[in-house]
Write an enzyme that holds these catalytic residues in place. Structure first.
Site, PDB file in Angstrom:
ATOM      1  N   CYS A  92      -2.124   9.538   2.716  1.00 28.28           N
ATOM      2  CA  CYS A  92      -1.644   8.968   1.442  1.00 28.28           C
ATOM      3  C   CYS A  92      -2.560   9.302   0.278  1.00 28.28           C
ATOM      4  O   CYS A  92      -2.101   9.448  -0.845  1.00 28.28           O
ATOM      5  CB  CYS A  92      -1.491   7.461   1.559  1.00 28.28           C
ATOM      6  SG  CYS A  92      -3.007   6.651   2.048  1.00 28.28           S
ATOM      7  N   GLU A 121       0.884  -1.173   0.000  1.00 25.55           N
ATOM      8  CA  GLU A 121       0.000   0.000   0.000  1.00 25.55           C
ATOM      9  C   GLU A 121       0.918   1.218   0.000  1.00 25.55           C
ATOM     10  O   GLU A 121       1.468   1.585   1.038  1.00 25.55           O
ATOM     11  CB  GLU A 121      -0.894  -0.013   1.257  1.00 25.55           C
ATOM     12  CG  GLU A 121      -1.884  -1.162   1.291  1.00 25.55           C
ATOM     13  CD  GLU A 121      -3.090  -0.955   0.388  1.00 25.55           C
ATOM     14  OE1 GLU A 121      -3.345   0.198  -0.021  1.00 25.55           O
ATOM     15  OE2 GLU A 121      -3.779  -1.944   0.086  1.00 25.55           O
TER      16      GLU A 121
HETATM   17  P1  NAD Z   1       8.203   4.675   5.046  1.00 25.30           P
HETATM   18  O1  NAD Z   1       8.202   3.883   3.801  1.00 25.30           O
HETATM   19  O2  NAD Z   1       9.352   5.550   5.339  1.00 25.30           O
HETATM   20  O3  NAD Z   1       8.052   3.717   6.327  1.00 25.30           O
HETATM   21  C1  NAD Z   1       7.037   2.742   6.451  1.00 25.30           C
HETATM   22  C2  NAD Z   1       7.523   1.604   7.341  1.00 25.30           C
HETATM   23  O4  NAD Z   1       8.663   0.998   6.732  1.00 25.30           O
HETATM   24  C3  NAD Z   1       7.943   2.027   8.740  1.00 25.30           C
HETATM   25  O5  NAD Z   1       7.442   1.082   9.661  1.00 25.30           O
HETATM   26  C4  NAD Z   1       9.459   2.003   8.690  1.00 25.30           C
HETATM   27  O6  NAD Z   1      10.050   1.633   9.910  1.00 25.30           O
HETATM   28  C5  NAD Z   1       9.738   0.944   7.646  1.00 25.30           C
HETATM   29  N1  NAD Z   1      10.973   1.215   6.900  1.00 25.30           N
HETATM   30  C6  NAD Z   1      11.504   2.439   6.581  1.00 25.30           C
HETATM   31  N2  NAD Z   1      12.636   2.304   5.861  1.00 25.30           N
HETATM   32  C7  NAD Z   1      12.835   0.973   5.711  1.00 25.30           C
HETATM   33  C8  NAD Z   1      13.832   0.192   5.068  1.00 25.30           C
HETATM   34  N3  NAD Z   1      14.856   0.754   4.430  1.00 25.30           N
HETATM   35  N4  NAD Z   1      13.721  -1.151   5.131  1.00 25.30           N
HETATM   36  C9  NAD Z   1      12.687  -1.751   5.764  1.00 25.30           C
HETATM   37  N5  NAD Z   1      11.723  -1.044   6.394  1.00 25.30           N
HETATM   38  C10 NAD Z   1      11.784   0.277   6.378  1.00 25.30           C
HETATM   39  O7  NAD Z   1       6.820   5.488   5.011  1.00 25.30           O
HETATM   40  P2  NAD Z   1       6.303   6.564   6.055  1.00 25.30           P
HETATM   41  O8  NAD Z   1       7.143   7.790   5.956  1.00 25.30           O
HETATM   42  O9  NAD Z   1       6.111   5.929   7.383  1.00 25.30           O
HETATM   43  O10 NAD Z   1       4.848   6.861   5.453  1.00 25.30           O
HETATM   44  C11 NAD Z   1       4.625   7.773   4.442  1.00 25.30           C
HETATM   45  C12 NAD Z   1       4.448   7.087   3.105  1.00 25.30           C
HETATM   46  O11 NAD Z   1       3.496   6.053   3.198  1.00 25.30           O
HETATM   47  C13 NAD Z   1       3.905   8.026   2.039  1.00 25.30           C
HETATM   48  O12 NAD Z   1       4.544   7.759   0.828  1.00 25.30           O
HETATM   49  C14 NAD Z   1       2.432   7.651   1.945  1.00 25.30           C
HETATM   50  O13 NAD Z   1       1.822   7.945   0.729  1.00 25.30           O
HETATM   51  C15 NAD Z   1       2.491   6.192   2.207  1.00 25.30           C
HETATM   52  N6  NAD Z   1       1.229   5.736   2.745  1.00 25.30           N
HETATM   53  C16 NAD Z   1       0.455   4.916   1.997  1.00 25.30           C
HETATM   54  C17 NAD Z   1      -0.770   4.505   2.490  1.00 25.30           C
HETATM   55  C18 NAD Z   1      -1.681   3.610   1.702  1.00 25.30           C
HETATM   56  O14 NAD Z   1      -2.611   3.086   2.298  1.00 25.30           O
HETATM   57  N7  NAD Z   1      -1.455   3.388   0.433  1.00 25.30           N
HETATM   58  C19 NAD Z   1      -1.193   4.930   3.745  1.00 25.30           C
HETATM   59  C20 NAD Z   1      -0.353   5.751   4.477  1.00 25.30           C
HETATM   60  C21 NAD Z   1       0.859   6.151   3.977  1.00 25.30           C
END
Ligand code: NAD
Length: 453
Positions: free
Chosen positions: A241, A207
């Site tokens: 998002c 997602e």
């Molecule tokens: P992110 O990708 O930075 O982090 C998400 C999760 O991944 C966190 O739990 C984090 O600890 C983990 N993570 C981060 N870097 C990682 C790595 N290198 N390896 C493994 N795991 C890792 O996202 P965010 O900043 O928490 O959220 C914002 C993003 O999420 C935006 O792009 C937004 O559009 C998207 N989002 C999508 C939805 C949806 O339902 N489609 C909902 C909310 C947010």
């Protein structure tokens, strides 16, 4: 971490999660847990993100409770084996699809709706009969801690466990022999998750995010469009998002729309949003700096002030923006709305279809023909005609992206299906045996030719 995965896999193998009564009981327990922990959840959301009680309750707790209710109402019928038809070759047999749980599921959550996005997939995973490991976001540490406390209080770790930590912890989790990975987060991290999952051929749901447009055509109900766009964009300070990332407006209605947008910003967030306790802040300093830098793009029409101390950025409208500006290069994920102007809808569809497929799209306009044109010419995850965000709160609509905005979907039955493997079964009769399929059958070839033409 290894121990938790092993415990969960063993517990799953023992069959505890399979029965309808167990699943129903767990969903009821989750609902009770949300009520008991309502206060700590709201306080944690206030502390980590300065979310108002209204926004926090509506978008996190109420959303989850309604999703649980929907699952409780439908679960029995979703679990029933689904009978299917069969061709002549299968005469005498019964054919059906069984939904079976995958096993141990990892759910990785982001920080923007840190309770809802961690627990909504858990509802589907539990309803489908899996055990679950939740990895909340480290950027909302108070919420992460509350999630851990409440899950520990209500569920044994062999069934549902919370593992707190950053990307290193997540990477370690991804090295475990999991049966399914459900990830919500950014596109670049989504790529890392999929790469890791590919090594073990673990199925994934991603997602993700991206730049979701809102389009306001000349025949739109302008005031209502402005009201619904302001609500969709600035809820949670744009850290949603599916928030409209940018706005395309027909040049004939631009002036009127801009006026209404500004009026609703003031009505919803006061003339001093930076000191408004009900207005969400940017999650941390790095994101604050990233979003604030976009204020240098185009021309500020309204808003534009920031408060570094409380990490708030005013709801801001930017005009004179082009696709070359930094604000148009990546997902904004903050309270800044750039405006692009257009003359024809073909121009808009042409531009949008050149970019990665958006997670959401919002079209405002009365003509059914134009609505149809937009829906059929642009591929995107999901969206609304004449509204924003509302599609996400209908449990009958699967929610997910397409292309770079994601793979797979959830909510309502889509959640149950996502966390279930569809096992296809032919139950053959032993009362007779059709000999034409066996080698040496004299009639085999002519029967086959009659059946298949
Ligand atoms: P992110 O990708 O930075 O982090 C998400 C999760 O991944 C966190 O739990 C984090 O600890 C983990 N993570 C981060 N870097 C990682 C790595 N290198 N390896 C493994 N795991 C890792 O996202 P965010 O900043 O928490 O959220 C914002 C993003 O999420 C935006 O792009 C937004 O559009 C998207 N989002 C999508 C939805 C949806 O339902 N489609 C909902 C909310 C947010």
């Amino acid at each position: 971490m290894q121990t938790i995965v092993q415990q969960q896999k063993a517990w799953f193998k023992e069959g505890h999660t399979k029965s309808y009564s167990f699943r129903k009981e767990q969903l009821l327990t989750m609902k009770k847990m949300l009520s008991t922990f309502e206060k700590p959840i709201l306080e944690a959301l206030k502390f980590d993100l300065s979310k108002s009680e209204y926004e926090a309750y509506a978008s996190e707790i109420a959303f989850l409770k309604s999703e649980i209710d929907h699952h409780l109402k439908q679960l029995k019928s979703w679990m029933e084996p689904q009978k299917v038809k069969a061709p002549l070759t299968h005469t005498g047999s019964k054919n059906f699809i069984m939904k079976e749980p995958y096993g141990t599921v990892l759910i990785i959550a982001p920080w923007n709706y840190p309770v809802q996005l961690a627990l909504a997939p858990v509802i589907g995973a539990v309803a489908a009969g899996n055990t679950v490991i939740i990895k909340p976001s480290e950027l909302t540490p108070t919420v992460s801690w509350v999630l851990k406390k409440m899950i520990e209080q209500y569920f044994p770790p062999a069934f549902i466990a919370v593992v707190e930590g950053d990307k290193e912890v997540t990477q370690e989790l991804l090295d475990q022999p999991l049966d399914y990975i459900f990830f919500t987060g950014s596109v670049p991290v989504g790529r890392i998750i999929m790469e890791k999952a590919a090594k073990r051929l673990i199925p994934v749901t991603l997602e993700l995010g991206g730049k979701s447009p809102a389009i306001v055509h000349k025949d739109a109900s302008i005031d209502l469009a402005a009201k619904r766009i302001v609500w969709g964009k600035f809820t949670n300070a744009g850290q949603t998002c599916i928030a409209p990332d940018y706005l395309y407006v027909h040049h004939e209605v631009k002036a009127e729309l801009m006026k209404s947008l500004q009026a609703y910003i003031q009505e919803f967030y006061s003339s001093n949003p930076l000191n408004n306790e009900e207005y969400t802040r940017i999650v941390n300093k790095a994101h604050f700096d990233r979003v604030a830098a976009y204020l240098d793009s185009g021309t500020i029409v309204s808003g534009g002030a920031v408060n570094e101390r409380n990490q708030k950025i005013e709801p801001t409208i930017l005009d004179q923006v082009s696709w070359q500006d930094p604000v148009m290069q990546e997902e904004i994920f903050g309270p800044i709305l750039p405006i692009l102007t257009y003359d024809s809808l073909e121009e808009v569809t042409g531009q949008i279809t050149e970019k990665p497929k958006p997670l959401a799209l919002y079209y405002f306009g009365e003509s059914e023909e134009d609505q149809q044109e937009i829906l059929s010419s642009i591929s995107f995850g999901g969206g609304c005609i004449n509204d924003t965000l509302y599609h996400i709160i209908n449990p009958h609509l699967p929610f997910g992206g397409v292309g770079e905005s994601g793979i797979g979907s959830y909510h309502g039955q889509a959640s149950f299906d996502t966390f279930s493997h569809s096992k296809s079964i032919t139950k053959q009769t032993t009362k007779f045996d059709q000999s034409f399929r066996y080698p040496g059958s004299s009639l085999g070839l002519s029967i086959m030719k009659r059946i298949f033409g």
